[in-house]
Write an enzyme that holds these catalytic residues in place. Sequence first.
Site, short mmCIF file in Angstrom:
data_model
loop_
_atom_site.label_atom_id
_atom_site.label_comp_id
_atom_site.label_asym_id
_atom_site.label_seq_id
_atom_site.Cartn_x
_atom_site.Cartn_y
_atom_site.Cartn_z
NE ARG A 249 -3.16 2.68 2.62
CZ ARG A 249 -3.25 3.41 3.91
NH1 ARG A 249 -3.01 2.98 4.87
NH2 ARG A 249 -3.87 4.84 3.48
CD GLU A 339 -5.26 7.72 9.54
OE1 GLU A 339 -4.70 8.63 10.03
OE2 GLU A 339 -4.85 6.42 9.88
CG ASN A 481 -5.32 3.40 8.44
OD1 ASN A 481 -5.47 2.39 7.70
ND2 ASN A 481 -4.82 4.65 8.12
CE1 TYR A 483 -0.33 2.74 13.46
CE2 TYR A 483 -2.45 3.88 12.96
CZ TYR A 483 -1.08 3.33 12.65
OH TYR A 483 -0.53 3.47 11.21
CD GLU A 548 -1.86 4.04 8.36
OE1 GLU A 548 -1.77 4.44 9.25
OE2 GLU A 548 -2.04 4.69 6.94
C1 BGC Z 1 -1.26 7.54 9.10
C2 BGC Z 1 0.08 7.38 8.99
C3 BGC Z 1 1.07 7.52 10.04
C4 BGC Z 1 0.38 6.59 11.16
C5 BGC Z 1 1.50 6.57 12.41
C6 BGC Z 1 -1.94 6.95 10.37
O1 BGC Z 1 -2.62 7.97 10.93
O2 BGC Z 1 -2.09 7.29 8.02
O3 BGC Z 1 0.63 8.19 7.81
O4 BGC Z 1 2.44 7.52 9.99
O5 BGC Z 1 -0.67 6.87 11.45
O6 BGC Z 1 1.02 7.73 13.20
#
Ligand code: BGC
Length: 719
Positions: A249, A339, A481, A483, A548
């Site tokens: 990607r 995003e 995405n 985290y 992501e």
């Molecule tokens: C973004 C990336 C970024 C990653 C880590 C995402 O919000 O798409 O570009 O590097 O998070 O912060």
Amino acid sequence: MFCVNHYTTKIARHATLRLSAKSYEYDRDLSEAEEGDSPTTAISNQRAVAWGLRRLLNWIKEEYGDPEIYITENGVATESKTTWDDSARVFFYKTYIDEALKAYDLDGVKVKGYTVTSLMDSFEWLNGYKLGFGLHHVDFTNPNRPRTPKYSAHFYYQVIRDNGFPTPDDEKMLYGHFRKDFIWSTATASYQIEGGWRADGKGLSIWDKFAHTPLRVFNDDNGDIACDSYNKVEEDVAILKQLKVTHYRFSISWSRVLPDGTTKYINEPGLNYYHRLVDALLAANIQPHITLYHWDLPQALQDIGGWENETIIFKFRDYADLIFSRLGHKVKFWITINEPYNIANVGHGYGAAAPGISFRPGTLPYIVGHHLLKAHAEAWHLYNEKYRAKQKGIISITINSDWSEPRNPYKQEDIDAARRVVQFYIGWFAHPIFNGDYSDMMKTIIRERSLAAGLPKSRLPEFSPEEIKRIKGTYDYFGFNHYTTVLAFPVDYGNLQHYDADRGAGTIADRTWLDSGSSWLKVSPFGFRRILNFIKEEYGNPPIIITENGISERGSIDLNDIHRSYYYEKYINQVLKAYLLDDVDIRGYTAWSLMDNLEWATGFSERFGLFYVNRSDPKLPRVAKTSVAQYSTIINCNGFPDPASGSHECLNPEPEGTSAPITDDTVQFLGMKLSTSDAETGLNTTFALLIVAVFAAVCSSFCFFKARKQHRKNSMWKL
Ligand code: BGC
């Protein structure tokens, strides 16, 4: 037995104190400071430093002949007005009791018992009734002195019941495999890796301008060169092959292809870079997954209002049209916009990303969000009508979101706050696309708060019924995405007209979650499965491609990135649970990021890469971190084979898949960690200095002897 009461840890340093007046304080010859990284408590000078308990227990073991130890007091004060909602005390016990467990289980200290101070709020000596240490709140204004269990009492009850902290079921490993055609990918974005900011006729983007504005990006870093991917197609494809991903990607820099953002002039050399990249990927049997917009808007378009100006919708569609027409015959996977939440709120509300606008946080993010949704929908319809039949690809948007849990799970207000956080985050963009229109929650809250502030209408723009229809259903999959997870609680911002105030929530992290190199990212894998289930329930079980997921580090380079291997194993395993146990329709997983790159406003200081990019070497070599082997093994096994069913071929990577020898090009030199070239310079300098020193020593002894001889001679002369 040894009975010990313990509360806090201080940092001591030697000090030469006065000899008089004679006092215990002065006899110690030291000064004490607070441990600055630990949370404060209601008593100044008494920080919650959990790790100190483990050290103290070990000290007692070593110093006093390994006695049996009873912790006879341990606890933390909160203001009496906190009453029963004492999450700070829960974190205190969670971390302190865990350290006692480490001392017992890992260090062999004979910890026999543990006592919480205190059963209930009580007379706290010099602090009177101003503070309380209790698991129970006591109402001292009521003559009956009623006791109410606090959140911490419920928590402590569970610790006693479990006799510690057993691994919860949802954190245990699940063995199994993903679907056969699973997408295994890794990702980057144009501004973060390409460099070549003025090469071959590229126009400037808002990130070029933002990063060239002093104080916007940490350390004044910028993407002028970044990882120089613009000149390193072969290297990038080589490391992708090493990873054994099926897909890659990456994003297209709009202003590299259309320098002023419009199709008036097409910059063929810029477009050619993407042709070369796509061709090299296909030759390596890696499918390109292209993001049209990953935040780097042509500056020329920003100059006429950027995402605030409605005409952007059709400019974006024209740009998409060009890319589909030129690359679409080779590319089957598309993302319109990456995003929208970050573009709208971080770029136009907080102003921490380009274009860096923060002075209309109550309106501009919503206007920008509105246009992003429409632009996405137009690009999707264009593909659907003009290209899909011929090119046979799939196209969607990528939405990001944290998961949110209540800070206090026993409190309805916190449960509601957690729901708001999620609805204002993922829901802002997912609801119009998957369900139609903004959620009732967002519409109601923002309208009511706008009217209450005397505005004539809601700050959240409205869609017409036709627009609702045009946006609804513009997806082929849910690009997601993710985290981290947060803990939410309500915050009343009064009349403030701001996204945060509309959401009406604050967030914190659980203190026991592992840290990363980014302040906002704490390791909390369980939240991944929960939000995947939320997507399934809330948005009608769409196919999901995780576009992501990853973790960062900062500070000195260590290629042995066990935190990343741990993160990937735990997070991907939660994805497997969502797929196998909860029937969430998961089609693919993408690790962020292929290599260390420009992490937006934090510059190069936060590193998300599977590959390290050695920035002190002008060739910017990519070097595999240990997690490369681990991620490619998960890919090779298409999941996690059960060790109980014997050895598995997939766990032994084939020779061509093995990573290049991991070479940490830093070396220890005179107690310092230096790059090999720096160390070489250091060595040469030391050697040169040594020669000078030897030469000087020889000369001075020569002179000395000569002088002595001369002296003797002189003396003889005198005689
Ligand atoms: C973004 C990336 C970024 C990653 C880590 C995402 O919000 O798409 O570009 O590097 O998070 O912060």
